[in-house]
Design a protein around this motif. Structure first.
Motif, PDB file in Angstrom:
ATOM      1  N   ALA A  81       0.836  -1.210   0.000  1.00 21.10           N
ATOM      2  CA  ALA A  81       0.000   0.000   0.000  1.00 21.10           C
ATOM      3  C   ALA A  81       0.872   1.261   0.000  1.00 21.10           C
ATOM      4  O   ALA A  81       0.588   2.218  -0.733  1.00 21.10           O
ATOM      5  N   LEU A  82       1.943   1.263   0.794  1.00 24.90           N
ATOM      6  CA  LEU A  82       2.834   2.422   0.838  1.00 24.90           C
ATOM      7  C   LEU A  82       3.584   2.561  -0.490  1.00 24.90           C
ATOM      8  O   LEU A  82       3.779   3.666  -0.984  1.00 24.90           O
ATOM      9  N   ARG A  83       4.000   1.446  -1.072  1.00 20.30           N
ATOM     10  CA  ARG A  83       4.686   1.468  -2.367  1.00 20.30           C
ATOM     11  C   ARG A  83       3.802   2.141  -3.415  1.00 20.30           C
ATOM     12  O   ARG A  83       4.251   3.001  -4.162  1.00 20.30           O
ATOM     13  N   GLU A  84       2.526   1.754  -3.454  1.00 16.88           N
ATOM     14  CA  GLU A  84       1.606   2.339  -4.428  1.00 16.88           C
ATOM     15  C   GLU A  84       1.371   3.819  -4.138  1.00 16.88           C
ATOM     16  O   GLU A  84       1.301   4.632  -5.065  1.00 16.88           O
ATOM     17  N   GLU A  85       1.271   4.180  -2.871  1.00 15.44           N
ATOM     18  CA  GLU A  85       1.082   5.594  -2.499  1.00 15.44           C
ATOM     19  C   GLU A  85       2.291   6.431  -2.925  1.00 15.44           C
ATOM     20  O   GLU A  85       2.135   7.534  -3.454  1.00 15.44           O
ATOM     21  N   LEU A  86       3.493   5.917  -2.706  1.00 12.45           N
ATOM     22  CA  LEU A  86       4.702   6.637  -3.113  1.00 12.45           C
ATOM     23  C   LEU A  86       4.773   6.755  -4.633  1.00 12.45           C
ATOM     24  O   LEU A  86       5.146   7.810  -5.163  1.00 12.45           O
ATOM     25  N   ASN A  87       4.407   5.680  -5.341  1.00 14.23           N
ATOM     26  CA  ASN A  87       4.353   5.734  -6.808  1.00 14.23           C
ATOM     27  C   ASN A  87       3.420   6.844  -7.264  1.00 14.23           C
ATOM     28  O   ASN A  87       3.727   7.600  -8.182  1.00 14.23           O
ATOM     29  N   LYS A  88       2.265   6.922  -6.622  1.00 16.34           N
ATOM     30  CA  LYS A  88       1.262   7.934  -6.967  1.00 16.34           C
ATOM     31  C   LYS A  88       1.817   9.345  -6.745  1.00 16.34           C
ATOM     32  O   LYS A  88       1.661  10.228  -7.593  1.00 16.34           O
ATOM     33  N   VAL A  89       2.467   9.559  -5.608  1.00 15.97           N
ATOM     34  CA  VAL A  89       3.044  10.870  -5.291  1.00 15.97           C
ATOM     35  C   VAL A  89       4.082  11.266  -6.335  1.00 15.97           C
ATOM     36  O   VAL A  89       4.093  12.400  -6.830  1.00 15.97           O
ATOM     37  N   VAL A  90       4.958  10.340  -6.692  1.00 14.90           N
ATOM     38  CA  VAL A  90       6.005  10.634  -7.670  1.00 14.90           C
ATOM     39  C   VAL A  90       5.384  10.924  -9.037  1.00 14.90           C
ATOM     40  O   VAL A  90       5.811  11.859  -9.732  1.00 14.90           O
ATOM     41  N   ARG A  91       4.375  10.157  -9.440  1.00  9.59           N
ATOM     42  CA  ARG A  91       3.698  10.412 -10.731  1.00  9.59           C
ATOM     43  C   ARG A  91       3.088  11.806 -10.748  1.00  9.59           C
ATOM     44  O   ARG A  91       3.211  12.541 -11.729  1.00  9.59           O
ATOM     45  N   GLU A  92       2.430  12.182  -9.652  1.00  4.32           N
ATOM     46  CA  GLU A  92       1.798  13.511  -9.578  1.00  4.32           C
ATOM     47  C   GLU A  92       2.839  14.624  -9.610  1.00  4.32           C
ATOM     48  O   GLU A  92       2.653  15.621 -10.306  1.00  4.32           O
ATOM     49  N   GLN A  93       3.923  14.455  -8.865  1.00  2.00           N
ATOM     50  CA  GLN A  93       4.953  15.498  -8.799  1.00  2.00           C
ATOM     51  C   GLN A  93       5.722  15.646 -10.105  1.00  2.00           C
ATOM     52  O   GLN A  93       6.052  16.753 -10.500  1.00  2.00           O
ATOM     53  N   SER A  94       6.010  14.530 -10.763  1.00  2.00           N
ATOM     54  CA  SER A  94       6.831  14.584 -11.973  1.00  2.00           C
ATOM     55  C   SER A  94       6.000  14.800 -13.236  1.00  2.00           C
ATOM     56  O   SER A  94       6.519  15.240 -14.257  1.00  2.00           O
ATOM     57  N   GLY A  95       4.721  14.458 -13.169  1.00  2.00           N
ATOM     58  CA  GLY A  95       3.888  14.546 -14.367  1.00  2.00           C
ATOM     59  C   GLY A  95       4.133  13.392 -15.331  1.00  2.00           C
ATOM     60  O   GLY A  95       3.632  13.386 -16.443  1.00  2.00           O
ATOM     61  N   LEU A  96       4.928  12.414 -14.901  1.00  2.00           N
ATOM     62  CA  LEU A  96       5.246  11.252 -15.736  1.00  2.00           C
ATOM     63  C   LEU A  96       4.526  10.029 -15.188  1.00  2.00           C
ATOM     64  O   LEU A  96       4.395   9.871 -13.985  1.00  2.00           O
ATOM     65  N   GLN A  97       4.057   9.173 -16.083  1.00  2.00           N
ATOM     66  CA  GLN A  97       3.310   7.999 -15.653  1.00  2.00           C
ATOM     67  C   GLN A  97       4.199   6.788 -15.366  1.00  2.00           C
ATOM     68  O   GLN A  97       3.828   5.909 -14.614  1.00  2.00           O
ATOM     69  N   ASN A  98       5.347   6.734 -16.022  1.00  5.59           N
ATOM     70  CA  ASN A  98       6.227   5.576 -15.879  1.00  5.59           C
ATOM     71  C   ASN A  98       7.221   5.839 -14.744  1.00  5.59           C
ATOM     72  O   ASN A  98       8.239   6.493 -14.930  1.00  5.59           O
ATOM     73  N   VAL A  99       6.919   5.337 -13.563  1.00  2.00           N
ATOM     74  CA  VAL A  99       7.725   5.577 -12.368  1.00  2.00           C
ATOM     75  C   VAL A  99       8.341   4.270 -11.882  1.00  2.00           C
ATOM     76  O   VAL A  99       7.674   3.248 -11.823  1.00  2.00           O
TER      77      VAL A  99
END
Length: 187
Positions: A121-139
């Motif tokens: 769950a934390l892994r997915e949350e961190l992925n989501k945060v990075v996608r939102e911050q970077s604007g990139l989908q492939n994280v």
């Protein structure tokens, strides 16, 4: 100018040139080899940083190590960097090259350090945060464990870092106690 900024400019120039010449993947392989060699060889890192060793000697050593193993563009790049007395930035250039390459490919690599393995769950949350911050989908999350964090995490994306570790929270709390203006001194 900081080594990081110099490295970023050199990496961008090398990336642009390699892309223009159609040798981007080959130069990326060269930078991967260079980065891995530096990671495994402390003496080479120290040599490149050493201001006493002459620039032509550093170039000769780079050619001896990488000659025939890297493309002409990369060899010429090493020559240009050493002519401009910027060998100490080379170790950062390889890292910057990788970061800029990833961004051009629409990828973002984030490094997360935790005290114990990440829960899904934390892994997915961190992925989501990075996608939102970077604007990139492939994280891609590169995970490492450091038990001295006690709990929480440290998330590093590019040159930004979010430190939500218990160790840092405790350090901040300790510092705030040390700065307490309400302490009474008994004489």
């Amino acid at each position: 100018m900081s080594e990081q900024r110099v490295a970023s400019r050199y990496a961008k120039s090398l990336l642009d040139l390699a892309e223009e010449r159609g040798t981007l993947e080959q130069v990326k392989g060269d930078m991967d080899l260079f980065r891995k060699t530096l990671e495994q060889n402390r003496d080479l890192r120290l040599l490149l940083r050493n201001p006493i060793v002459k620039h032509d000697k550093k170039l000769a050593i780079l050619r001896a190590i990488f000659g025939g193993k890297v493309s002409d563009i990369t060899e010429k790049f090493f020559a240009i960097v050493t002519q401009h007395n910027r060998e100490s930035a080379l170790e950062w250039v390889a890292t910057e090259f990788q970061s800029q390459y990833d961004v051009r490919r629409g990828m973002q690599v984030a490094k997360v350090t935790t005290a114990s393995p990440l829960a899904p769950a934390l892994r997915e949350e961190l992925n989501k945060v990075v996608r939102e911050q970077s604007g990139l989908q492939n994280v891609t999350l590169e995970e490492s464990i450091d038990e001295s964090l006690i709990g929480g995490f440290i998330l590093r994306v590019g040159d930004k870092q979010l430190d939500e570790s218990v160790r840092t929270s405790l350090r901040k709390l300790r510092n705030s106690f040390n700065e307490n203006p309400y302490q009474h001194h008994i004489n």
